[in-house]
Write a protein that holds these residues in place. Structure first.
Motif, mmCIF file in Angstrom:
data_model
loop_
_atom_site.group_PDB
_atom_site.id
_atom_site.type_symbol
_atom_site.label_atom_id
_atom_site.label_comp_id
_atom_site.label_asym_id
_atom_site.label_seq_id
_atom_site.Cartn_x
_atom_site.Cartn_y
_atom_site.Cartn_z
ATOM 1 N N SER A 4 -0.498 3.806 -10.003
ATOM 2 C CA SER A 4 -1.671 4.671 -9.798
ATOM 3 C C SER A 4 -3.066 4.113 -9.537
ATOM 4 O O SER A 4 -3.291 2.987 -10.239
ATOM 5 C CB SER A 4 -1.547 5.628 -10.951
ATOM 6 O OG SER A 4 -2.895 6.577 -11.070
ATOM 7 N N ARG A 5 -3.784 4.863 -8.733
ATOM 8 C CA ARG A 5 -5.256 4.000 -8.490
ATOM 9 C C ARG A 5 -6.019 3.956 -9.766
ATOM 10 O O ARG A 5 -6.824 2.921 -9.692
ATOM 11 C CB ARG A 5 -5.806 4.803 -7.248
ATOM 12 C CG ARG A 5 -6.295 6.362 -7.833
ATOM 13 C CD ARG A 5 -7.163 6.927 -7.044
ATOM 14 N NE ARG A 5 -6.839 7.253 -5.834
ATOM 15 C CZ ARG A 5 -7.542 7.405 -4.690
ATOM 16 N NH1 ARG A 5 -8.799 7.231 -4.846
ATOM 17 N NH2 ARG A 5 -7.025 7.513 -3.610
ATOM 18 N N ASN A 6 -5.827 4.842 -10.835
ATOM 19 C CA ASN A 6 -6.472 4.581 -12.019
ATOM 20 C C ASN A 6 -6.219 3.001 -12.392
ATOM 21 O O ASN A 6 -7.179 2.688 -13.281
ATOM 22 C CB ASN A 6 -6.189 5.569 -13.231
ATOM 23 C CG ASN A 6 -6.784 6.880 -13.086
ATOM 24 O OD1 ASN A 6 -7.521 6.904 -12.080
ATOM 25 N ND2 ASN A 6 -6.408 7.663 -13.879
ATOM 26 N N SER B 138 0.864 -1.285 -0.023
ATOM 27 C CA SER B 138 0.073 0.091 0.045
ATOM 28 C C SER B 138 1.056 1.303 -0.105
ATOM 29 O O SER B 138 1.816 1.158 0.746
ATOM 30 C CB SER B 138 -0.949 -0.051 1.239
ATOM 31 O OG SER B 138 -1.354 1.116 1.696
ATOM 32 N N ALA B 139 0.515 2.396 -0.665
ATOM 33 C CA ALA B 139 1.383 3.399 -0.734
ATOM 34 C C ALA B 139 0.597 4.714 -0.582
ATOM 35 O O ALA B 139 0.802 5.886 -0.934
ATOM 36 C CB ALA B 139 1.927 3.577 -2.440
ATOM 37 N N LEU B 140 -0.313 4.395 0.226
ATOM 38 C CA LEU B 140 -1.115 5.549 0.789
ATOM 39 C C LEU B 140 -2.244 6.157 -0.200
ATOM 40 O O LEU B 140 -1.984 6.209 -1.463
ATOM 41 C CB LEU B 140 -0.606 6.785 1.368
ATOM 42 C CG LEU B 140 0.554 6.253 2.566
ATOM 43 C CD1 LEU B 140 1.263 7.453 3.053
ATOM 44 C CD2 LEU B 140 -0.377 5.904 4.006
ATOM 45 N N ASN B 141 -3.375 6.634 0.149
ATOM 46 C CA ASN B 141 -4.255 7.373 -0.620
ATOM 47 C C ASN B 141 -4.843 6.471 -1.847
ATOM 48 O O ASN B 141 -5.063 6.856 -2.995
ATOM 49 C CB ASN B 141 -3.694 8.521 -1.328
ATOM 50 C CG ASN B 141 -4.605 9.943 -1.009
ATOM 51 O OD1 ASN B 141 -4.996 9.815 0.021
ATOM 52 N ND2 ASN B 141 -3.936 10.952 -1.652
ATOM 53 N N GLY B 142 -4.883 5.165 -1.750
ATOM 54 C CA GLY B 142 -5.685 4.337 -2.531
ATOM 55 C C GLY B 142 -4.502 3.822 -3.899
ATOM 56 O O GLY B 142 -4.810 3.201 -4.743
ATOM 57 N N ARG B 143 -3.370 4.294 -3.686
ATOM 58 C CA ARG B 143 -2.501 3.670 -4.582
ATOM 59 C C ARG B 143 -1.511 2.444 -3.973
ATOM 60 O O ARG B 143 -1.686 2.185 -2.887
ATOM 61 C CB ARG B 143 -1.343 4.847 -4.894
ATOM 62 C CG ARG B 143 -2.336 6.117 -5.186
ATOM 63 C CD ARG B 143 -1.011 7.276 -5.365
ATOM 64 N NE ARG B 143 -0.231 7.296 -4.285
ATOM 65 C CZ ARG B 143 1.026 7.993 -4.486
ATOM 66 N NH1 ARG B 143 1.415 8.582 -5.385
ATOM 67 N NH2 ARG B 143 1.730 8.017 -3.338
ATOM 68 N N PHE B 144 -0.938 2.173 -4.863
ATOM 69 C CA PHE B 144 0.039 0.733 -4.310
ATOM 70 C C PHE B 144 1.427 1.174 -4.982
ATOM 71 O O PHE B 144 1.690 1.702 -5.893
ATOM 72 C CB PHE B 144 -0.612 -0.326 -4.964
ATOM 73 C CG PHE B 144 -2.021 -0.930 -4.132
ATOM 74 C CD1 PHE B 144 -1.790 -1.492 -2.883
ATOM 75 C CD2 PHE B 144 -3.206 -0.531 -4.927
ATOM 76 C CE1 PHE B 144 -3.029 -1.788 -2.418
ATOM 77 C CE2 PHE B 144 -4.275 -0.581 -4.137
ATOM 78 C CZ PHE B 144 -4.233 -1.394 -3.003
ATOM 79 N N LEU C 281 -4.660 -3.905 -13.147
ATOM 80 C CA LEU C 281 -3.599 -4.736 -12.582
ATOM 81 C C LEU C 281 -4.429 -5.968 -12.019
ATOM 82 O O LEU C 281 -3.840 -7.268 -12.098
ATOM 83 C CB LEU C 281 -2.825 -3.849 -11.443
ATOM 84 C CG LEU C 281 -1.904 -4.836 -10.566
ATOM 85 C CD1 LEU C 281 -0.781 -5.403 -11.430
ATOM 86 C CD2 LEU C 281 -1.420 -3.999 -9.449
ATOM 87 N N LYS C 282 -5.498 -5.732 -11.223
ATOM 88 C CA LYS C 282 -6.204 -6.836 -10.692
ATOM 89 C C LYS C 282 -6.557 -8.015 -11.752
ATOM 90 O O LYS C 282 -6.355 -9.114 -11.542
ATOM 91 C CB LYS C 282 -7.304 -6.490 -9.792
ATOM 92 C CG LYS C 282 -6.830 -5.849 -8.400
ATOM 93 C CD LYS C 282 -8.216 -5.393 -7.643
ATOM 94 C CE LYS C 282 -7.841 -4.515 -6.436
ATOM 95 N NZ LYS C 282 -9.003 -3.820 -5.875
#
Lengths: 147, 146
Positions: free
Chosen positions: B132-134, B113-119, B139-140
């Motif tokens: 990026s969360r976009n 986890s990289a904070l703020n919904g990002r990884f 990715l999943k």
């Protein structure tokens, strides 16, 4: 990050803060002024405070993908802005006795705890998501011939 | 440019020959595309051309209008745009993880986890790159083979 996503994130922060502020008002009110009685308009107070906390955080919007350190710096700035807003409310409110230093400290401390908890919940949710992603990654690597 | 395909016997080496009046950008692109289909890409470093195996590439990144490819220890410039590489290398487990980055999924050691919904993807080289969360949904789907 697009502004739409940023807005959705702030909306989620708003609802999280509304819940936590309601709990904080209950705890602080019970400790300092347990006998106080309010009308229906008091139901809007947590919503109003949460909105006022979220609005200044729009100043931290960035189109660019921020690095971890930059993001932590933005979060610190967010916290400072929220503290400033809440203390402004406290000092301008006729019902909050800001002449007592303990009241001011409790309000500032509550904001800190609420903000930290809101961020902690998000982090816990994202960590759980990261665990699932790692399991998927492991399966993916095995499927493609790497361990 | 005419396109001609000639079938040859097994005893002869397969070959793509481009006959042109001048080695233009278009010709270079065609040559690079053929190489990429064979699992190789051309990278430039210190005014020299290098042939890089696609499987050695960790990620591509676009910086100030230029595209760079990163191996474990080296950085090369490539003539391709990220979106071109994305469509060329989709079958080779490369995935867009941010607006400016195309990542080799086989080079990811773990995801954090990289904070703020990002990884953040920790690569086999130890380097960390932001997802990026976009692109998390993509990715999943890619990891689950959807």
């Amino acid at each position: 990050m697009s502004f739409k996503q940023f807005f959705i994130e702030k909306l989620s922060l708003f609802f999280m803060l509304t819940t936590l502020i309601t709990i904080a008002i209950f705890v602080i009110g019970s400790a300092f002024d347990a006998e106080a009685r309010f009308g229906y308009e008091a139901m809007l107070a947590p919503l109003r405070y949460a909105a006022c906390c979220v609005l200044p955080t729009f100043a931290t919007y960035s189109k660019r993908e921020l690095k971890k350190k930059e993001l932590i710096a933005r979060m610190a700035l967010e916290l400072v802005l929220i503290e400033a807003v809440m203390l402004f409310f406290a000092f301008t409110s006729p019902v909050i006795d800001t002449s007592r230093i303990s009241v001011v400290l409790v309000i500032a401390g509550s904001v800190l705890i609420i903000y930290t908890m809101a961020r902690l919940f998000s982090w816990l949710r994202e960590s759980a998501e990261a665990r699932v992603l790692n399991e998927d990654l492991q399966r993916f690597r095995q499927l493609h011939g790497q361990k | 440019m005419d396109v001609e395909i000639e079938q040859v016997g097994r005893e002869k080496k397969e070959q793509v020959l481009i006959r042109c009046h001048a080695v233009t950008e278009e010709v270079r692109e065609i040559a690079a595309f053929v190489k990429s289909r064979q699992g190789r890409l051309t990278g430039m470093k210190d005014s020299r051309q290098y042939e890089i195996a696609v499987s050695d590439i960790y990620y591509f990144e676009s910086v100030d209008g230029k595209t760079f490819l990163y191996t474990k220890e080296q950085v090369y410039e490539t003539a391709y745009r990220i979106y071109e590489l994305e469509s060329m290398l989709r079958s080779k487990n490369f995935l867009r993880v941010s607006k400016s980055m195309l990542l080799n999924l086989m080079k990811i050691r773990s995801i954090q986890s990289a904070l703020n919904g990002r990884f953040a993807a920790v690569l086999l080289s130890g380097e960390e790159v932001i997802i990026s969360r976009n692109y998390v949904k993509g990715l999943k789907a890619a990891l689950r083979g959807e």
